[in-house]
Design a protein around this motif. Sequence first.
Motif, PDB file in Angstrom:
ATOM      1  N   PHE A 183       0.836  -1.191   0.000  1.00  0.00           N
ATOM      2  CA  PHE A 183       0.000   0.000   0.000  1.00  0.00           C
ATOM      3  C   PHE A 183       0.876   1.248   0.000  1.00  0.00           C
ATOM      4  CE2 PHE A 183      -3.228  -2.858   2.057  1.00  0.00           C
ATOM      5  CZ  PHE A 183      -4.134  -2.808   1.002  1.00  0.00           C
ATOM      6  N   THR A 228      -7.394  -6.246   0.225  1.00  0.00           N
ATOM      7  CA  THR A 228      -8.106  -5.215  -0.552  1.00  0.00           C
ATOM      8  C   THR A 228      -9.561  -5.048  -0.133  1.00  0.00           C
ATOM      9  OG1 THR A 228      -8.609  -6.878  -2.268  1.00  0.00           O
ATOM     10  CG2 THR A 228      -6.614  -5.555  -2.562  1.00  0.00           C
ATOM     11  N   ASN A 280      -9.872  -1.860   1.834  1.00  0.00           N
ATOM     12  CA  ASN A 280      -9.023  -0.762   1.368  1.00  0.00           C
ATOM     13  C   ASN A 280      -9.412  -0.272  -0.014  1.00  0.00           C
ATOM     14  OD1 ASN A 280      -6.678  -0.403   3.453  1.00  0.00           O
ATOM     15  ND2 ASN A 280      -6.931  -2.629   3.232  1.00  0.00           N
ATOM     16  N   MET A 325      -2.463   1.158  -4.375  1.00  0.00           N
ATOM     17  CA  MET A 325      -1.566   0.024  -4.133  1.00  0.00           C
ATOM     18  C   MET A 325      -0.471   0.051  -5.189  1.00  0.00           C
ATOM     19  SD  MET A 325      -2.415  -4.072  -3.886  1.00  0.00           S
ATOM     20  CE  MET A 325      -2.822  -4.228  -5.626  1.00  0.00           C
ATOM     21  N   ILE A 335      -7.314   0.917  -5.847  1.00  0.00           N
ATOM     22  CA  ILE A 335      -8.126  -0.294  -5.748  1.00  0.00           C
ATOM     23  C   ILE A 335      -9.589   0.085  -5.967  1.00  0.00           C
ATOM     24  CG2 ILE A 335      -8.829  -2.201  -4.258  1.00  0.00           C
ATOM     25  CD1 ILE A 335      -6.146  -1.805  -2.772  1.00  0.00           C
ATOM     26  N   ARG A 373     -12.707  -5.261  -4.638  1.00  0.00           N
ATOM     27  CA  ARG A 373     -11.973  -6.328  -3.966  1.00  0.00           C
ATOM     28  C   ARG A 373     -11.317  -7.249  -4.997  1.00  0.00           C
ATOM     29  NH1 ARG A 373     -14.710 -10.251   0.638  1.00  0.00           N
ATOM     30  NH2 ARG A 373     -12.832 -11.449   1.175  1.00  0.00           N
TER      31      ARG A 373
END
Length: 615
Positions: free
Chosen positions: A283, A357, A360, A365, A398, A401
């Motif tokens: 990240f 993910t 987030n 990323m 991101i 997911r």
Amino acid sequence: MLNKFPLWKNVMIIVIIAVAALYALPNLYGEDYAIQVSATRTVTVDDKTLNQVEQTLSELGVQAKGITFENDQILVRVNTDAEQLQVRDALLQALGNDYVVALNLAAATPKWLAALGAEPMKLGLDLRGGVHFLMEVDMDEATRKIQEQMRDTVRAELREERIRSSSIRRVDDDVVVELRTAEDYTAARRYLNNRYQGYRLIDDAANNTLRLRMTEVKLKETQDYAISQNVTILRNRVNELGVAEPIVQRQGASRIVVQLPGVQDTARAKEILGATATLEFRFVDTESSLRDAEMGRVPFGSELFPNRNGGNTLLREDVILTGDHIVNATAGFDENQRPQVSISLDGPGGNKMSLATRDNIGRPMATLFIEFKSTGERDANDRLVFERHEEVINVATIQSRLGSNFRITGINSQQEAQNLALLLRAGALIAPIQIVEERTLGPSLGQENVNLGTKAILWGFILVVAFMALYYRWFGWVANLALTANLVLIIGVMSMIPGATLTLPGMAGIVLTVGMAVDANVLIFERIREEIRAKRTPQQAIHYGYDSAFSTIMDANITTLIVALILFAVGTGPVKGFAVTLAIGIVTSMFTAIVGTRAVINAIWGGKKIDRLSV
């Protein structure tokens, strides 16, 4: 009827020998001298490159046997080794350093045979020529990598146990855990004590510090693992290069031998074999100041890395995923026709990516590309010194997911995407390697070995044929026919088996098989003579001769086959080559000597009223 085979059995024998002859046929066509043109990471091979190659050949006045363009490579076939060297030098000058121009040998198998999957036998380095590399593995880097993985594991587990730490870092060969309070120290000590096999826990209660130190046994296991994994990965990379039946094996404590038969130019092989590339997904640290980090004030838990665009990127120290979980990688283009690499992860890797993910979404990323390059220097312990080069090649937000399949972009060219995909698909080396010895065996010396080995087989064959014809007369000629079929079967089977490679010791195994192949017929024919002396009819003599000798032949050949299998299991290199041809020769000789000769003798003498046999 006595001494008559059913039709299906005769057809089966004919079909088996015909198929073997078909797949042995490509060995008669030999190989063409060839020059292979491929690209480095900065350029691609295209139609313009092909036109440049054709123009260079025209200017030289060389008439190529053929020019093919496939799999992003150009293969030029020429008539002689002198033309091969001449064309190679001219192409190097015309194309420059952006392209790899390599000498090679290409099978001259006709297209109709190739369409059936028929290919010539794979020849080893001693018969075909090629290159030999001796590579040394950086064991310090292997240990460092294991320790970094241990650091990340300890950090994650203490966080789950809600045990607070001031820092968890690697110091020399230890993982040092500094706890915030005495209570945290006690809880961590209780949790970590005897948790990790191969590590010893060292207390420092005065400073609330714990050290995890690798034991000597664990250190040895780590080094052995690094060697064995590197051997596997190098073998995968060589297979990706398309080199026929390479030899990749361990030598000593920290070295690996790689032999590439048929390769006469080492540039491309060195580029792929020596590359130690992997990826890390992390990240981006968006909460800290990039400017402060660039001025030397890097926040705790983050690291600063250069990126492709010439600037820097601040990443979190925790690694989401490493290249160890990549099971497949393919190069392609995205919707804007920019190079990309599509990546597939294994089960654990997909789970890690999914969990990381899930919470987030909307966070950037980064894909960190890591490569080790040799400095050419050695340290005080005479070990090679490597430099670790790290570069952020892609930062993406991101959007949803992620799972086991995703893609990375930000790659400069399609050729670079293909090379990166190759390296990731073949696997990331556990530790960097350096070529410490390089030898090239010319095809002329290899051809000399082939000629000498072929002469040995031919003279052995002629002498056995002469003896059998003189001593056993017409039955001896039947045995000679079976011996010829046996050689065809050996060559056909060796050509069909994907992993079989003919080496000089392998040719010795064929010579030995030529002598052993007629042993079964000698036993059968002598038994037939005994039955005739015992006043049996010719038909009875043939029948009982084969039946009585069968158990003796089976016992003798099975024991020899067991020895060949043991040699293959415990031997390496030349010993394995000898064992393979010996084992194949034993099986094929039993088929031709027992089944094949019986079919011919039954066809000529079986079921007929005859007074005497020419045996």
